[in-house]
Design an enzyme around this catalytic site. Structure first.
Site, PDB file in Angstrom:
ATOM      1  N   ASP A  42       1.057   2.300  -7.633  1.00  0.00           N
ATOM      2  CA  ASP A  42      -0.207   2.096  -6.869  1.00  0.00           C
ATOM      3  C   ASP A  42       0.638   2.634  -5.435  1.00  0.00           C
ATOM      4  O   ASP A  42       1.666   2.358  -5.013  1.00  0.00           O
ATOM      5  CB  ASP A  42      -0.278   0.535  -6.571  1.00  0.00           C
ATOM      6  N   TYR A  57      -0.410   3.503  -1.079  1.00  0.00           N
ATOM      7  CA  TYR A  57      -0.944   2.909   0.113  1.00  0.00           C
ATOM      8  C   TYR A  57      -1.353   3.896   0.911  1.00  0.00           C
ATOM      9  O   TYR A  57      -1.345   3.737   2.187  1.00  0.00           O
ATOM     10  CB  TYR A  57       0.318   2.082   0.464  1.00  0.00           C
ATOM     11  N   HIS A  69      -6.519   0.348   6.244  1.00  0.00           N
ATOM     12  CA  HIS A  69      -5.998  -0.956   5.223  1.00  0.00           C
ATOM     13  C   HIS A  69      -4.383  -1.136   5.795  1.00  0.00           C
ATOM     14  O   HIS A  69      -4.152  -2.299   6.046  1.00  0.00           O
ATOM     15  CB  HIS A  69      -6.205  -0.702   3.693  1.00  0.00           C
ATOM     16  N   ARG A  77       3.006  -8.146  10.629  1.00  0.00           N
ATOM     17  CA  ARG A  77       3.887  -7.465  11.558  1.00  0.00           C
ATOM     18  C   ARG A  77       3.042  -7.343  12.802  1.00  0.00           C
ATOM     19  O   ARG A  77       2.753  -6.060  12.969  1.00  0.00           O
ATOM     20  CB  ARG A  77       4.635  -6.498  11.147  1.00  0.00           C
ATOM     21  N   LYS A  88       0.693  -8.798  -7.732  1.00  0.00           N
ATOM     22  CA  LYS A  88      -0.025  -7.734  -7.958  1.00  0.00           C
ATOM     23  C   LYS A  88      -0.289  -7.601  -9.766  1.00  0.00           C
ATOM     24  O   LYS A  88      -1.193  -6.636 -10.093  1.00  0.00           O
ATOM     25  CB  LYS A  88       0.571  -6.672  -7.533  1.00  0.00           C
ATOM     26  N   THR A 129      -5.664   0.293  -1.226  1.00  0.00           N
ATOM     27  CA  THR A 129      -6.887   0.076  -0.766  1.00  0.00           C
ATOM     28  C   THR A 129      -7.412   0.979   0.284  1.00  0.00           C
ATOM     29  O   THR A 129      -6.800   1.523   1.347  1.00  0.00           O
ATOM     30  CB  THR A 129      -6.909  -1.304   0.037  1.00  0.00           C
TER      31      THR A 129
HETATM   32 MN    MN Z   1      -3.431  -1.747  -4.333  1.00  0.00          MN
END
Ligand code: MN
Length: 425
Positions: free
Chosen positions: A125, A127, A132, A141, A251, A358
């Protein structure tokens, strides 16, 4: 890279009733899947309208052998051979080619069981949805939402292939460790912050040998197709466990995919330029830079998330759309994901699955998770019927949908990626 040909002609029609103008599966799409009827052997099919054509029953007519209970072998062949298969299927299903022999091998999709399209060896996965990453980063953060590596590295982690399920299989609310901010010690129990993630996923086609990276200008030839992915996430477990090694039990309890593989060939008309990076952002390093990929490596796909609660279902209401936005909100192209993944010599296999991460739009009407829509749970989303959601409740059904659109072409869709949340056990 795949080319536009006669199979994409918007004027093309099919003899299969209801296929013309179908929102997901008109004759210009022809996605592949694995189905079974009444518990018999799973086998390959192509979707056309609300029907599917059993490819195992017509294999003698096809230029490529499409047999077995997974599509891994189909993914492994050269893209030119898959294009030949697509051309043949388009011809067989086009208006004027009606044959009673073919019609006998059509099934209503609503009456069959759809299976995982491939044996998924590995699931990774990424990013790459930068909005997102910004939204979530700000919650974890506030002063430093995007870490300095983000604009250089297509960030990813190795997920879990064993818990991926096709659309329709309910998920069981996971149990795990969470530490509420006010608590001295963590608790173990059902997740109180269960979320969805709206993602596209890439099916790897031809693989690469260990130690032999895939150059960026060849990456597109290693992509067989795409599906929708809901990467269910337990935000409370995630916050407690993610440092220092990253996502783990938050996850890997269940991921849902749409069961139809929209072939890379089908998406040729929907390839579009990667949006230029904002002024001041670094240029990708050379191994991730390819002019052709920048010109046509993004996808004109519109993504949506819908929610149907148990109460809404009981009241006969339709699912409520939570968000809508374009897949163009990806900071890296899928080719860059593939090339980066193999850049250290890591070997990809046919049927490996790569999630994009996402995909959120910059504005809240396009946020791809509840974590973002509810601002970390502080501003619940209001639903028609008077309910509210910060995170998912038992009985909720999340439905992802997507459609590729381009001026002058017939839109094609992905079919539903949906699942209901069951109570923890
Ligand atoms: Mn994901």
């Amino acid at each position: 890279m795949t080319m536009i040909d006669d199979t994409h002609d918007p004027a093309l029609t099919s003899w299969v009733p209801g296929a013309d103008g179908h929102a997901d599966f008109p004759i210009q799409n022809l996605p592949y899947g694995i189905f079974s009827v009444g518990g018999d052997t799973p086998r390959p099919a192509v979707a056309i309208g609300d029907k599917l054509l059993d490819l195992s029953a017509i294999s003698g007519l096809l230029p490529v052998e499409v047999t077995g209970s997974t599509l891994n072998a189909l993914f492994a062949i050269a893209p030119e051979r898959r294009t030949a298969l697509r051309r043949k299927l388009s011809e067989l299903l086009s208006a004027g080619h009606h044959s009673a022999a073919l019609a006998a091998h059509l099934h209503d999709i609503a009456a069959v069981t759809m299976h995982l399209p491939a044996a998924i060896g590995d699931y990774t996965d990424f990013y790459v949805g930068i909005h997102h990453a910004n939204n979530i980063g700000r919650q974890f953060r506030p002063d430093n939402p995007l870490l300095p590596n983000y604009k250089y590295v297509p960030i990813g982690y190795h997920g879990r292939a064993s818990s991926i399920r096709p659309s329709g299989v309910p998920l069981i609310r996971p149990k795990g460790q969470r530490k509420p901010p006010e608590a001295d010690a963590p608790l173990f129990g059902p997740s109180a912050r269960l979320d969805y993630e709206l993602e596209l996923a890439v099916w790897i086609g031809r693989g690469n040998d260990l130690g032999e990276p895939i150059p960026i200008d060849e990456a597109a030839d290693h992509i067989a197709g795409f599906c929708l992915l809901n990467d269910w996430s337990a935000r409370d477990f995630q916050a407690w466990e993610y440092q220092p090694l990253g996502p783990f039990l938050a996850k890997n309890f269940h991921s849902t995919i749409s069961p139809w593989v929209v072939a890379a060939e089908a998406l040729a008309p929907f390839r579009t330029a990667q949006p230029p990076r904002p002024e001041g952002d670094p240029r990708p390093l050379d191994y991730l830079w390819d002019e052709a990929d920048q010109r046509g490596g993004a996808l004109a796909i519109d993504l949506e998330v819908h929610l149907l609660t148990a109460k809404m279902r009981a009241a006969g209401m339709t699912p409520h759309r939570l968000s809508q936005g374009p897949a163009a909100n990806m900071y890296w192209t899928v080719a860059q994901m593939v090339t980066h993944h193999s850049s250290n010599g890591c070997n990809l296999h046919p049927g490996d699955l790569l999630g994009t991460g996402t995909i959120s739009a910059p504005t809240e009407d396009g946020f791809g998770s509840l974590m973002e829509l509810s601002r970390g749970g502080s501003q619940p989303v209001k639903l028609p019927g008077g309910e509210e959601r910060s995170f998912l409740s038992d009985g909720d059904e999340v439905i992802l949908r997507a459609q590729a659109r381009a001026e002058g072409y017939a839109p094609i869709g992905f079919g539903d990626c949906r699942a209901v949340v069951l109570p923890a056990r």
